[in-house]
Design a protein around this motif. Structure first.
Motif, PDB file in Angstrom:
ATOM      1  N   GLU A   6       0.827  -1.195   0.000  1.00  0.00           N
ATOM      2  CA  GLU A   6       0.000   0.000   0.000  1.00  0.00           C
ATOM      3  C   GLU A   6       0.868   1.255   0.000  1.00  0.00           C
ATOM      4  O   GLU A   6       1.974   1.255   0.540  1.00  0.00           O
ATOM      5  CB  GLU A   6      -0.916   0.033   1.233  1.00  0.00           C
ATOM      6  CG  GLU A   6      -1.861  -1.148   1.353  1.00  0.00           C
ATOM      7  CD  GLU A   6      -1.325  -2.235   2.256  1.00  0.00           C
ATOM      8  OE1 GLU A   6      -2.142  -2.998   2.812  1.00  0.00           O
ATOM      9  OE2 GLU A   6      -0.083  -2.330   2.420  1.00  0.00           O
ATOM     10  N   GLY A   9      -0.856   7.009   1.887  1.00  0.00           N
ATOM     11  CA  GLY A   9      -1.328   7.549   3.147  1.00  0.00           C
ATOM     12  C   GLY A   9      -0.542   8.779   3.560  1.00  0.00           C
ATOM     13  O   GLY A   9       0.461   9.141   2.951  1.00  0.00           O
ATOM     14  N   LEU A  20      -5.352   6.197  -2.066  1.00  0.00           N
ATOM     15  CA  LEU A  20      -4.469   5.117  -1.687  1.00  0.00           C
ATOM     16  C   LEU A  20      -4.283   4.167  -2.863  1.00  0.00           C
ATOM     17  O   LEU A  20      -5.198   3.964  -3.661  1.00  0.00           O
ATOM     18  CB  LEU A  20      -5.031   4.341  -0.501  1.00  0.00           C
ATOM     19  CG  LEU A  20      -5.403   5.157   0.736  1.00  0.00           C
ATOM     20  CD1 LEU A  20      -5.903   4.219   1.834  1.00  0.00           C
ATOM     21  CD2 LEU A  20      -4.231   5.987   1.218  1.00  0.00           C
ATOM     22  N   TRP A  36     -10.460  -3.257   0.629  1.00  0.00           N
ATOM     23  CA  TRP A  36      -9.783  -2.340   1.538  1.00  0.00           C
ATOM     24  C   TRP A  36     -10.428  -2.456   2.907  1.00  0.00           C
ATOM     25  O   TRP A  36     -11.667  -2.476   3.029  1.00  0.00           O
ATOM     26  CB  TRP A  36      -9.883  -0.895   1.056  1.00  0.00           C
ATOM     27  CG  TRP A  36      -8.998  -0.554  -0.104  1.00  0.00           C
ATOM     28  CD1 TRP A  36      -9.327  -0.528  -1.411  1.00  0.00           C
ATOM     29  CD2 TRP A  36      -7.615  -0.169  -0.030  1.00  0.00           C
ATOM     30  NE1 TRP A  36      -8.247  -0.155  -2.173  1.00  0.00           N
ATOM     31  CE2 TRP A  36      -7.187   0.076  -1.355  1.00  0.00           C
ATOM     32  CE3 TRP A  36      -6.706   0.001   1.014  1.00  0.00           C
ATOM     33  CZ2 TRP A  36      -5.879   0.474  -1.656  1.00  0.00           C
ATOM     34  CZ3 TRP A  36      -5.410   0.395   0.715  1.00  0.00           C
ATOM     35  CH2 TRP A  36      -5.011   0.627  -0.611  1.00  0.00           C
ATOM     36  N   THR A 120      -1.080   1.262   5.267  1.00  0.00           N
ATOM     37  CA  THR A 120      -0.573   2.620   5.153  1.00  0.00           C
ATOM     38  C   THR A 120      -1.384   3.516   6.083  1.00  0.00           C
ATOM     39  O   THR A 120      -2.606   3.399   6.168  1.00  0.00           O
ATOM     40  CB  THR A 120      -0.627   3.123   3.695  1.00  0.00           C
ATOM     41  OG1 THR A 120      -0.017   4.415   3.595  1.00  0.00           O
ATOM     42  CG2 THR A 120      -2.056   3.199   3.167  1.00  0.00           C
ATOM     43  N   VAL A 122      -3.268   6.650   7.556  1.00  0.00           N
ATOM     44  CA  VAL A 122      -4.000   7.858   7.194  1.00  0.00           C
ATOM     45  C   VAL A 122      -4.375   8.560   8.490  1.00  0.00           C
ATOM     46  O   VAL A 122      -5.039   7.978   9.351  1.00  0.00           O
ATOM     47  CB  VAL A 122      -5.262   7.551   6.376  1.00  0.00           C
ATOM     48  CG1 VAL A 122      -6.092   8.817   6.167  1.00  0.00           C
ATOM     49  CG2 VAL A 122      -4.884   6.934   5.039  1.00  0.00           C
TER      50      VAL A 122
END
Length: 126
Positions: A6, A9, A20, A36, A120, A122
């Motif tokens: 991934e 982010g 993403l 996801w 990743t 966020v």
């Protein structure tokens, strides 16, 4: 070996957007539905979105409908999650996952997926 990686982010403000990406290797990407998921601090991993092998069918968690869009580019072995109008409650580690099995309707179930990326981060500030 199978790898899902991934990217995309980061730290954003409420109302911002992010896209993403998850790039797969070591598998026949077009044979896998992709999902996801996300995991917020102190919470269980939860379903966010899923896309069928060709991209014809998509599914979203209720809280993400209208704001998030999942898409894929099989030629690039990549699945995307476009996130608009981000909110602080969207803060989480976002994971992509690959599902090789015939669709069962349990698109929201973590156990349906065969492979997972490392995630990743966020972070959405208020």
């Amino acid at each position: 070996q199978v790898q899902l990686v991934e990217s995309g982010g980061g730290l954003v403000e409420a109302g911002d957007s992010l896209r993403l990406s998850c790039t797969a290797s070591g598998l026949d990407f077009g044979d896998y539905a992709m999902g996801w998921f996300r995991q917020a601090p102190g919470k269980e991993r939860e379903f966010a979105a899923r896309i069928s092998t060709t991209g014809k069918h998509t599914y979203y968690a209720d809280s993400m409908k209208g704001r998030f869009t999942i898409s894929r580019d099989n030629a690039k072995n990549t699945v995307y999650l476009r996130m608009n109008n981000l909110k602080p409650e969207d803060t989480a580690v976002y994971y992509c996952a690959a599902d090789a099995t015939t669709y069962t309707g349990r698109y929201y179930d973590l156990a349906e997926y065969n492979y997972w990326g490392q995630g990743t981060q966020v972070t959405v500030s208020s």
